[in-house]
Design a protein around this motif. Structure first.
Motif, PDB file in Angstrom:
ATOM      1  N   PRO A   1      90.009  10.721  51.269  1.00  0.00           N
ATOM      2  CA  PRO A   1      90.009   9.995  49.995  1.00  0.00           C
ATOM      3  C   PRO A   1      90.216  10.957  48.829  1.00  0.00           C
ATOM      4  O   PRO A   1      89.743  12.097  48.845  1.00  0.00           O
ATOM      5  CB  PRO A   1      88.615   9.359  49.956  1.00  0.00           C
ATOM      6  N   SER A   2      90.942  10.511  47.809  1.00  0.00           N
ATOM      7  CA  SER A   2      91.234  11.363  46.660  1.00  0.00           C
ATOM      8  C   SER A   2      91.429  10.494  45.430  1.00  0.00           C
ATOM      9  O   SER A   2      91.966   9.388  45.524  1.00  0.00           O
ATOM     10  CB  SER A   2      92.495  12.194  46.940  1.00  0.00           C
ATOM     11  N   ILE A   3      90.991  11.003  44.290  1.00  0.00           N
ATOM     12  CA  ILE A   3      91.191  10.300  43.029  1.00  0.00           C
ATOM     13  C   ILE A   3      92.134  11.124  42.170  1.00  0.00           C
ATOM     14  O   ILE A   3      92.059  12.358  42.147  1.00  0.00           O
ATOM     15  CB  ILE A   3      89.843  10.039  42.304  1.00  0.00           C
ATOM     16  N   SER A   4      93.061  10.467  41.494  1.00  0.00           N
ATOM     17  CA  SER A   4      94.028  11.191  40.679  1.00  0.00           C
ATOM     18  C   SER A   4      93.308  11.924  39.553  1.00  0.00           C
ATOM     19  O   SER A   4      92.251  11.497  39.092  1.00  0.00           O
ATOM     20  CB  SER A   4      95.071  10.221  40.101  1.00  0.00           C
ATOM     21  N   PRO A   5      93.855  13.060  39.094  1.00  0.00           N
ATOM     22  CA  PRO A   5      93.195  13.822  38.028  1.00  0.00           C
ATOM     23  C   PRO A   5      92.878  13.006  36.781  1.00  0.00           C
ATOM     24  O   PRO A   5      91.876  13.275  36.105  1.00  0.00           O
ATOM     25  CB  PRO A   5      94.209  14.937  37.731  1.00  0.00           C
TER      26      PRO A   5
ATOM     27  N   SER B   1      77.370   8.553  49.498  1.00  0.00           N
ATOM     28  CA  SER B   1      78.088   9.798  49.773  1.00  0.00           C
ATOM     29  C   SER B   1      78.041  10.735  48.580  1.00  0.00           C
ATOM     30  O   SER B   1      77.587  10.373  47.490  1.00  0.00           O
ATOM     31  CB  SER B   1      79.547   9.487  50.116  1.00  0.00           C
ATOM     32  N   GLN B   2      78.541  11.944  48.792  1.00  0.00           N
ATOM     33  CA  GLN B   2      78.776  12.884  47.702  1.00  0.00           C
ATOM     34  C   GLN B   2      79.946  12.350  46.878  1.00  0.00           C
ATOM     35  O   GLN B   2      81.048  12.194  47.395  1.00  0.00           O
ATOM     36  CB  GLN B   2      79.123  14.254  48.269  1.00  0.00           C
ATOM     37  N   PRO B   3      79.741  12.034  45.601  1.00  0.00           N
ATOM     38  CA  PRO B   3      80.848  11.490  44.802  1.00  0.00           C
ATOM     39  C   PRO B   3      81.963  12.509  44.607  1.00  0.00           C
ATOM     40  O   PRO B   3      81.735  13.716  44.619  1.00  0.00           O
ATOM     41  CB  PRO B   3      80.178  11.155  43.465  1.00  0.00           C
ATOM     42  N   ILE B   4      83.177  12.000  44.441  1.00  0.00           N
ATOM     43  CA  ILE B   4      84.337  12.824  44.110  1.00  0.00           C
ATOM     44  C   ILE B   4      84.772  12.448  42.700  1.00  0.00           C
ATOM     45  O   ILE B   4      85.098  11.287  42.431  1.00  0.00           O
ATOM     46  CB  ILE B   4      85.490  12.602  45.099  1.00  0.00           C
ATOM     47  N   LYS B   5      84.782  13.424  41.793  1.00  0.00           N
ATOM     48  CA  LYS B   5      85.099  13.157  40.391  1.00  0.00           C
ATOM     49  C   LYS B   5      86.562  13.479  40.099  1.00  0.00           C
ATOM     50  O   LYS B   5      87.123  14.434  40.638  1.00  0.00           O
ATOM     51  CB  LYS B   5      84.192  13.996  39.491  1.00  0.00           C
ATOM     52  N   ALA B   6      87.181  12.665  39.233  1.00  0.00           N
ATOM     53  CA  ALA B   6      88.533  12.962  38.773  1.00  0.00           C
ATOM     54  C   ALA B   6      88.514  14.281  38.011  1.00  0.00           C
ATOM     55  O   ALA B   6      87.553  14.587  37.294  1.00  0.00           O
ATOM     56  CB  ALA B   6      89.046  11.842  37.882  1.00  0.00           C
ATOM     57  N   LEU B   7      89.569  15.057  38.154  1.00  0.00           N
ATOM     58  CA  LEU B   7      89.606  16.391  37.570  1.00  0.00           C
ATOM     59  C   LEU B   7      89.512  16.359  36.050  1.00  0.00           C
ATOM     60  O   LEU B   7      88.815  17.190  35.442  1.00  0.00           O
ATOM     61  CB  LEU B   7      90.902  17.099  38.000  1.00  0.00           C
TER      62      LEU B   7
END
Length: 751
Positions: free
Chosen positions: A38-42, A587-593
């Motif tokens: 999974p990935s979120i755009s910057p 889960s460990q959240p993934i933040k947009a850059l």
């Protein structure tokens, strides 16, 4: 009268038949998807992920922040956003079942279908496909280009020229000769092919690359080049006939390049590797080190990584001891192959054999100062391990060895270390530490710190003077529930604040701040009062410290209820605010850059961990994926906490999983699955799949079983008795509830 009564009966029967849920079977395993990559755009506006279904082909999906699907593609993997969020790239593979069928027909590897590159323009929704690729690479901190290796290139067979002379056989692409690297401008779609490339690297922050090529044909020299992608200009930095190049590394700014080369065309066993560097503005790379100028007993390694300090004042590379020469005159039956084992070897011979390859290519950190080309060895065969301080900017490095203590580690179960603090300017030893626990450098390298498991204490050394201090002596920053015959482990650390001002440590529940100079501590959270565990969540992989100028995101977990969530801590007011909590696992959240948008998963026994999107307030979240909608069609199950008293008077907890259509008036067969403590994982989703050394809970609850998973508290030295004291009263307490078939109870455990 009769026909009016029969109609409602058949209607009721039909409804019950059609609403009855399926029972899971082994063939259903392949229906379940997992979410990968999974990935979120910057910019935080789009999210991509891959759905993988067992051995079948994966799908890539792109959804916007509102949860709307904007793109999907089958047979897709290795997906990524560009740094400017404008493109999505991914590889497209052949159908897996087609590949399996071809392999069963003994089709050669080179004749199997090749991967393709997919490029999706998110502004226009235009999809471009490029076939016959090996892999693709994107720059890290800039955008506009993608580089991809072509897998194979069609070449013409030998032909005869008009003059009757036979043309030269074209050079083939291969691992040795290199592959064709295509640089594609994502905006203009213009492409430039670099021929027979064996290695290349992007600069992290500058629009430039460096690459090595074996030459366009067999008569050409091999060479190293840099290319400015904005001006489309290339510079040849070094070339030599049949030269081999290793470990190309550009500094972040692209102003410096380091590489290793072997220009010797003979077959000598000890290769005369040379280290080169290049600085922007120079026409050619300059040699720094070769076999004649290397420190005595060492030579330049072709395996050691080349890296630059963050301030780009230093280049780090590897030195290696010359290998033992093989006697190439011996025939196979003349070679003696005998192993002599001795009792006092630091490493068992079986371990030595496993690590033989790694040992043969091991290299030792060495630094070159770019202002004067001064070479300073740091590590050595006696002290082979190196940690650089302050991203390589520090004036010293920490080197260590476990070799003097490895023999005794075979019976103590732990490895002590000897350390040296060495100057990166002179190579002199500034500090020596003998037989100490594992320590590492603080971000700014003002301290070395670690956890002494024997003393159950966090310690620190100030650098470079070596002043020693215990930070948690007499305080419980070690595992309070340790029930194994070993010293307790630590709860861990969140890291350091800016400029090594404070060390952030965890106890069982709370986050603490320690002054490394004085040892004075301060509790930042209040979790012990209600048994809630608080832990810091880092949302920026490149941030080396815990910031004190903005709020922290924390994870929460309640030991009694097993509920989890997120909280916010304000380091200025020392206040903690719960943002989200519930009977779930998060889960460990993934933040947009470049945005405060995050993605995370929320799961429970019945809820698959689908992706959600929110901002850092968690006031509103949107579900982005629905990976396994078929689950609703199956009799699944429920899970709950149960409590009982052990035979030696301890209050215990465990998990009890029941069929979804559980009826307390019925008798159910029960499976008892035990191994240490498991109840903290009660909200873990368990998709149907084959398990290793355990049970698949959803599979068995679907088929009418009850599963009991008791926690076990061990008394050191009495593992069997402890298990008996915990498991048996838990089982009997459930039998007394009346819904367990005591004649059909199975037990499963392992060690």
């Amino acid at each position: 009268m009769t026909k009016y009564l029969i109609l409602p009966f058949f209607l009721l029967f039909s409804i019950s038949v059609f609403t009855q849920k399926k029972v899971l079977d082994h063939t259903d395993y392949e229906l379940w998807n997992t979410i990968q990559n999974p990935s979120i755009s910057p910019d935080g506006k789009n999210v991509l992920f891959e759905l993988e279904q067992g051995e079948k082909d994966s799908y890539v999906k792109v959804v916007n922040a509102k949860g709307n699907l904007i793109f999907e593609h089958e047979r897709a993997e290795k997906s990524a956003f560009t740094y400017n969020s404008e493109f999505v790239l991914f590889t497209i593979t052949a159908w897996k079942d087609s590949i399996r069928a071809m392999k069963s027909r003994k089709i050669k590897k080179e004749d199997l279908p090749k991967d393709s590159l997919g490029i999706l323009n998110l502004s226009t929704n235009k999809l471009t496909k490029i076939g016959n690729i090996q892999s693709y690479h994107l720059p890290e901190k800039w955008t506009g280009y993608v580089a991809y290796y072509l897998d194979t290139v069609n070449v013409e067979k030998d032909t005869v020229s008009n003059e009757g002379e036979k043309k030269k056989k074209p050079k083939k692409v291969s691992k040795k000769n290199g592959y064709h690297l295509v640089m594609r401008n994502l905006n203009t779609e213009k492409q430039d092919t670099l021929h027979y490339v064996t290695d290349f690297t992007f600069a992290k922050e500058d629009k430039s690359i460096a690459y090595a090529s074996t030459g366009k044909d067999k008569d050409s020299n091999a060479a190293i080049y840099t290319m400015d992608l904005e001006t489309q200009t290339s510079i040849e930095l070094h070339s030599a006939k049949k030269a081999k190049y290793f470990n190309l590394s550009l500094s972040d700014s692209g102003k410096h390049l380091g590489f290793v080369t072997d220009t010797d065309t003979t077959k000598i066993q000890i290769r005369p590797n040379e280290l080169y560097k290049w600085t922007k503005g120079n026409e050619k790379a300059t040699k720094i080190l070769d076999a004649s100028s290397a420190p005595k007993g060492y030579m330049v390694s072709s395996y050691g990584a080349i890296e630059f300090s963050k301030d780009e004042s230093k280049l780090f590379f590897g030195l290696v001891t010359p290998p033992i020469l093989k006697d190439t005159t011996l025939t196979e039956d003349e070679i003696v192959n005998v192993e002599v084992w001795t009792y006092d070897e630091p490493r068992l011979y079986t371990v030595q054999e496993l690590q033989l390859k790694n040992d043969s290519i091991a290299s030792y950190h060495t630094v070159v100062h770019l202002n004067n080309n001064k070479v300073v060895p740091l590590a050595s065969a006696d002290f082979p391990n190196t940690e650089l301080g302050n991203e390589g900017n520090a004036n010293y490095a920490l080197i260590n060895t476990t070799l003097p203590h490895e023999l005794e580690s075979q019976w103590t179960g732990r490895k002590d270390n000897d350390y040296k603090l060495v100057s990166t300017t002179t190579g002199e030893t500034l500090l020596s530490l003998i037989k100490v626990p594992r320590i590492k450098l603080s971000p700014k390298a003002q301290y070395a710190y670690g956890y002494n498991r024997v003393d159950s204490t966090w310690i620190r050394y100030s650098l470079p003077d070596g002043n020693f201090k215990t930070l948690t002596k007499g305080k419980q920053f070690y595992d309070e529930t340790n029930d194994s015959p070993n010293f307790p482990s630590a709860y861990g650390t969140a890291g350091w604040t800016q400029n090594d001002e404070h060390l952030i440590l965890y106890d069982r529940y709370d986050i603490w701040q320690f002054d490394p100079k004085t040892g004075v501590s301060k509790k930042l959270t209040s979790g012990r009062e209600n048994k809630t565990v608080f832990r810091y969540i880092s949302l920026d992989d490149e941030l080396l410290y815990v910031p004190t100028d903005k709020n922290w995101l924390l994870s929460t977990f309640n030991e009694d209820t097993k509920d989890a969530g997120y909280a916010e801590y304000n380091p200025k007011t020392n206040k903690t605010k719960v943002l989200l909590t519930g009977p779930y696992r998060y889960s460990q959240p993934i933040k947009a850059l470049n945005d405060d948008t995050i993605i995370f998963t929320q799961e429970s026994f019945t809820q698959f961990p689908d992706l959600h999107i929110s901002d850092l307030s968690f006031k509103k979240s949107i579900k982005l994926s629905d990976a396994n909608p078929q689950q609703e069609k199956y009799n699944w199950g429920t899970i709950e906490l149960v409590n009982w008293i052990s035979l030696d008077g301890k209050k215990l907890s465990g998990m009890l999983a029941k069929p979804e259509n559980f009826d307390p008036s019925k008798k159910y067969p029960m499976l008892v699955n035990f191994y240490e403590k498991s109840s903290d994982g009660i909200h873990r989703h368990r998709a149907p799949k084959p398990e290793r050394s355990s049970l698949n809970y959803s599979f068995y609850t679907s088929r009418g079983y009850i599963i009991f998973n008791p926690d076990i508290e061990y008394r050191i030295g009495y593992p069997g008795e402890s298990a008996y004291n915990c498991v048996i009263p838990g089982v009997t307490s459930l039998i007394e509830k009346g819904f367990i078939d005591k004649e059909n109870i199975g037990v499963q455990g392992h060690s």
